[in-house]
Design an enzyme around this catalytic site. Structure first.
Site, PDB file in Angstrom:
ATOM      1  CG  ASP A  64       2.453  -3.872  -4.226  1.00 32.52           C
ATOM      2  OD1 ASP A  64       1.806  -4.782  -4.783  1.00 32.52           O
ATOM      3  OD2 ASP A  64       1.983  -2.749  -3.991  1.00 32.52           O
ATOM      4  CG  HIS A 115       4.748  -2.464  -8.167  1.00 33.77           C
ATOM      5  ND1 HIS A 115       3.487  -1.945  -7.942  1.00 33.77           N
ATOM      6  CD2 HIS A 115       5.521  -1.999  -7.145  1.00 33.77           C
ATOM      7  CE1 HIS A 115       3.499  -1.221  -6.836  1.00 33.77           C
ATOM      8  NE2 HIS A 115       4.721  -1.222  -6.339  1.00 33.77           N
ATOM      9  CG  HIS A 119       8.102   2.358  -6.442  1.00 33.89           C
ATOM     10  ND1 HIS A 119       7.636   3.241  -5.504  1.00 33.89           N
ATOM     11  CD2 HIS A 119       7.373   1.226  -6.279  1.00 33.89           C
ATOM     12  CE1 HIS A 119       6.679   2.680  -4.793  1.00 33.89           C
ATOM     13  NE2 HIS A 119       6.492   1.447  -5.242  1.00 33.89           N
ATOM     14  CG  HIS A 209       4.217  -3.517   0.756  1.00 28.56           C
ATOM     15  ND1 HIS A 209       3.120  -3.212   1.535  1.00 28.56           N
ATOM     16  CD2 HIS A 209       4.192  -2.652  -0.296  1.00 28.56           C
ATOM     17  CE1 HIS A 209       2.463  -2.204   0.982  1.00 28.56           C
ATOM     18  NE2 HIS A 209       3.091  -1.844  -0.122  1.00 28.56           N
TER      19      HIS A 209
END
Length: 253
Positions: A64, A115, A119, A209
């Protein structure tokens, strides 16, 4: 003769604490029954995919990226050096700031997933806002990568039944993970390696990540790749992993 039970203040306090604890346990148990997730593909409702049911020694490494300037490139260098194709879930806000890295990810042959845009925890949003965030990311990533993503990992791994239905209606499969490297906690290279290798299994989807908050992923990654291969695993993209296999997904109530 009648007897009366007399409870002192201390005993009464203890009894109240015990009673309260029992009530909370009952309520929590009820809540868990209402919200518990269970592996199931028994109905047609959209599900999040955590792994696939296969005996083939295949694993998907996923990354991610939501923010930062310095961590993505070293990880891309390692993946290229080791000839690994991964699935990389890109925040579209980050992608707008780093179009050259999006281009490189595409040219290196990695699978690009969404994604989202902002966020945040999408399950707290209205249906309209969930749809807006996914569509915005879709538009940006399609423009930058030249191809519409079909996989999405929700920011923070957060979703509910509404999020799943909306993502599905927009042409997305929601991808979670079964093994968490916990690299974002920066526990040390050896801990990250052990977090992956001790839990890795055929059909696994591994979470890592490439944002700047994960300062040790690039140190652990070469060892993870080499040791998984030494154990006979093929490292594939999520789409390669789930094609033609039985997915293990979770039903959300």
């Amino acid at each position: 003769m009648k007897y009366m039970l007399v409870i002192g203040p201390q005993r009464l306090k203890q009894a109240m604490i015990i009673g309260t604890s029992l009530l909370l346990a009952i309520l929590l148990g009820y809540a868990e029954r209402e919200t518990i997730t269970a592996f199931s593909t028994s109905d047609t409702a959209p599900h999040a995919i955590y792994k696939v049911d296969t005996k083939e020694k295949k694993i998907a490494l996923t990354f991610d990226i939501s923010w930062g300037e310095t961590r993505a490139e070293p990880i891309l260098n390692i993946l290229k050096e080791k000839n690994v194709k991964a699935t990389i879930f890109l925040s579209s806000a980050w992608s707008q700031r780093h179009p050259e890295l999006v281009k490189r990810i595409k040219e290196d042959g990695h699978e690009i997933g969404s994604h989202g845009h902002k966020h945040d925890f999408y399950s707290k949003y209205s249906d309209e806002e969930i749809r807006r965030q996914i569509r915005l990311a879709d538009s940006i990533l399609t423009d930058l990568a030249g191809k519409k993503p079909t996989l999405i990992r929700m920011p923070n791994g957060d979703f509910d039944k509404r999020v799943l239905k909306i993502a599905d209606s927009l042409g997305y499969s929601v991808i979670q993970w079964d093994t968490d490297s916990q690299d974002w906690t920066n526990p040390g290279k050896d801990v990250i390696i052990d977090n992956v290798l001790s839990k890795a299994h055929p059909g696994d989807i591994v979470l890592m990540h490439a944002s700047d908050s994960s300062k040790e992923t690039h140190l652990a990654l070469p060892v993870i790749i080499d040791k998984l291969r030494a154990q006979g695993y093929a490292l594939v993209t999520v789409s390669e992993l789930i094609t033609g296999t039985d997915v293990k997904s979770e039903e959300v109530h």
